[in-house]
Design a protein around this motif. Structure first.
Motif, PDB file in Angstrom:
ATOM      1  N   PHE A 173      -6.645   4.599   2.472  1.00  0.00           N
ATOM      2  CA  PHE A 173      -5.839   4.428   1.262  1.00  0.00           C
ATOM      3  C   PHE A 173      -5.196   5.734   0.815  1.00  0.00           C
ATOM      4  O   PHE A 173      -4.023   5.763   0.430  1.00  0.00           O
ATOM      5  CB  PHE A 173      -6.701   3.853   0.130  1.00  0.00           C
ATOM      6  CG  PHE A 173      -7.016   2.396   0.307  1.00  0.00           C
ATOM      7  CD1 PHE A 173      -6.011   1.435   0.237  1.00  0.00           C
ATOM      8  CD2 PHE A 173      -8.306   1.973   0.550  1.00  0.00           C
ATOM      9  CE1 PHE A 173      -6.289   0.102   0.407  1.00  0.00           C
ATOM     10  CE2 PHE A 173      -8.596   0.642   0.727  1.00  0.00           C
ATOM     11  CZ  PHE A 173      -7.582  -0.306   0.654  1.00  0.00           C
TER      12      PHE A 173
ATOM     13  N   LEU B 223      -0.351   6.175  -5.192  1.00  0.00           N
ATOM     14  CA  LEU B 223      -1.705   5.927  -5.673  1.00  0.00           C
ATOM     15  C   LEU B 223      -2.064   6.901  -6.797  1.00  0.00           C
ATOM     16  O   LEU B 223      -1.906   8.111  -6.661  1.00  0.00           O
ATOM     17  CB  LEU B 223      -2.707   6.063  -4.529  1.00  0.00           C
ATOM     18  CG  LEU B 223      -4.122   5.530  -4.773  1.00  0.00           C
ATOM     19  CD1 LEU B 223      -4.107   4.029  -5.009  1.00  0.00           C
ATOM     20  CD2 LEU B 223      -5.018   5.845  -3.582  1.00  0.00           C
TER      21      LEU B 223
ATOM     22  N   ILE C 113       0.833  -1.194   0.000  1.00  0.00           N
ATOM     23  CA  ILE C 113       0.000   0.000   0.000  1.00  0.00           C
ATOM     24  C   ILE C 113       0.873   1.251   0.000  1.00  0.00           C
ATOM     25  O   ILE C 113       0.587   2.240  -0.679  1.00  0.00           O
ATOM     26  CB  ILE C 113      -0.951   0.005   1.208  1.00  0.00           C
ATOM     27  CG1 ILE C 113      -2.030  -1.080   1.032  1.00  0.00           C
ATOM     28  CG2 ILE C 113      -1.603   1.365   1.395  1.00  0.00           C
ATOM     29  CD1 ILE C 113      -3.024  -1.147   2.155  1.00  0.00           C
ATOM     30  N   LYS C 114       1.951   1.231   0.724  1.00  0.00           N
ATOM     31  CA  LYS C 114       2.837   2.397   0.806  1.00  0.00           C
ATOM     32  C   LYS C 114       3.559   2.671  -0.508  1.00  0.00           C
ATOM     33  O   LYS C 114       3.654   3.822  -0.953  1.00  0.00           O
ATOM     34  CB  LYS C 114       3.885   2.180   1.903  1.00  0.00           C
ATOM     35  CG  LYS C 114       3.376   2.326   3.321  1.00  0.00           C
ATOM     36  CD  LYS C 114       4.544   2.181   4.288  1.00  0.00           C
ATOM     37  CE  LYS C 114       4.113   2.374   5.715  1.00  0.00           C
ATOM     38  NZ  LYS C 114       5.256   2.229   6.665  1.00  0.00           N
TER      39      LYS C 114
ATOM     40  N   ASN D  21      -2.196   6.681   3.299  1.00  0.00           N
ATOM     41  CA  ASN D  21      -1.075   5.769   3.581  1.00  0.00           C
ATOM     42  C   ASN D  21      -0.309   5.322   2.350  1.00  0.00           C
ATOM     43  O   ASN D  21       0.455   4.363   2.407  1.00  0.00           O
ATOM     44  CB  ASN D  21      -1.580   4.528   4.316  1.00  0.00           C
ATOM     45  CG  ASN D  21      -1.975   4.822   5.743  1.00  0.00           C
ATOM     46  OD1 ASN D  21      -1.161   5.205   6.575  1.00  0.00           O
ATOM     47  ND2 ASN D  21      -3.263   4.664   6.032  1.00  0.00           N
ATOM     48  N   THR D  22      -0.511   6.013   1.229  1.00  0.00           N
ATOM     49  CA  THR D  22       0.193   5.609   0.017  1.00  0.00           C
ATOM     50  C   THR D  22       1.003   6.767  -0.547  1.00  0.00           C
ATOM     51  O   THR D  22       0.657   7.937  -0.362  1.00  0.00           O
ATOM     52  CB  THR D  22      -0.802   5.117  -1.055  1.00  0.00           C
ATOM     53  OG1 THR D  22      -0.090   4.731  -2.221  1.00  0.00           O
ATOM     54  CG2 THR D  22      -1.798   6.204  -1.408  1.00  0.00           C
ATOM     55  N   ASN D  23       2.073   6.405  -1.231  1.00  0.00           N
ATOM     56  CA  ASN D  23       2.916   7.403  -1.876  1.00  0.00           C
ATOM     57  C   ASN D  23       2.740   7.427  -3.387  1.00  0.00           C
ATOM     58  O   ASN D  23       3.195   8.368  -4.050  1.00  0.00           O
ATOM     59  CB  ASN D  23       4.394   7.138  -1.554  1.00  0.00           C
ATOM     60  CG  ASN D  23       4.684   7.213  -0.070  1.00  0.00           C
ATOM     61  OD1 ASN D  23       4.190   8.096   0.619  1.00  0.00           O
ATOM     62  ND2 ASN D  23       5.477   6.285   0.431  1.00  0.00           N
TER      63      ASN D  23
END
Length: 207
Positions: free
Chosen positions: A160, A167, A135-136, A163-165
């Motif tokens: 989501f 997406l 996810i990250k 916590n993502t870089n």
């Protein structure tokens, strides 16, 4: 190249030489949690498909794996696409989807780029502190099915987007009740746009 399994695992499945497996669909249910042979057969099934690139996994299978064989889950290095279908015919108050099971499974998917999940995941699980590596650093597309617009479902979106870089796109398929409620759609859209400010390149679309 392709493998589909719907089974109670009453019989042993021996899967060999599946290194070229591209996609699989697994729907496995346990007849009795006291049945001692099921965990070993489930482990063998998991080992046989761990090279898969795209996996469709029914929620009951996810729950069973989490309950019985979580400690033996292999790492899925090649898996880039995971789909957990929404079950048609469920009542709106169904909470059969287990977020805890999903989060533990995602920790074994090191290169996941596409995730498709129903909106009706169990809100009571203590999952928000778990952020799998995929996810990250890998997840590019999230598709959420049958969104009704509840506060719990918005927590999913915040999770989501927060916590993502990497997406790139979030696609939300609205339930019939949400499609008919334009005011609620507008409210959700405003909240989502506020959440995604840190991801200026991420597209959020409602269908």
């Amino acid at each position: 190249m392709s493998f589909e399994c719907t089974s109670y695992l009453i019989f042993e499945l021996v899967l060999c030489n599946l290194s070229s497996l591209a996609d699989a669909c697994i729907d496995v249910t346990v007849l009795s949690y006291e049945w001692q042979e099921f965990p070993q057969r489930a482990i063998e099934l998991l080992g046989g498909i761990h090279h898969v690139k795209s996996l469709t996994l029914w929620s009951n299978t996810l729950d069973v794996w989490n309950s019985l064989v979580r400690a033996f889950l292999p790492t899925f290095h090649n898996l880039t696409h995971l789909r957990i279908p929404w079950c048609w015919g469920l009542s709106d108050d169904s909470d059969q989807y287990t977020t805890e099971a999903l989060m533990h499974f995602l920790q074994k998917l090191l290169n996941l780029e596409y995730l498709e999940i129903p909106g009706e995941f169990d809100p009571e699980s203590e999952w928000s502190s778990i952020v799998p590596q995929c996810i990250k650093f890998c997840l590019k597309t999230v598709r959420i099915l049958h969104l009704k617009g509840s506060d719990t479902e918005l927590i999913w979106l915040k999770y989501f987007l927060g916590n993502t870089n990497v997406l790139e796109r979030v696609t939300i398929l609205c339930s019939e009740s949400l499609q008919a409620d334009s005011e609620k759609q507008k409210k959700i859209n405003n909240e989502v746009q506020a959440i995604r400010k840190g991801l200026v390149s991420c597209v959020v679309e409602f269908l």
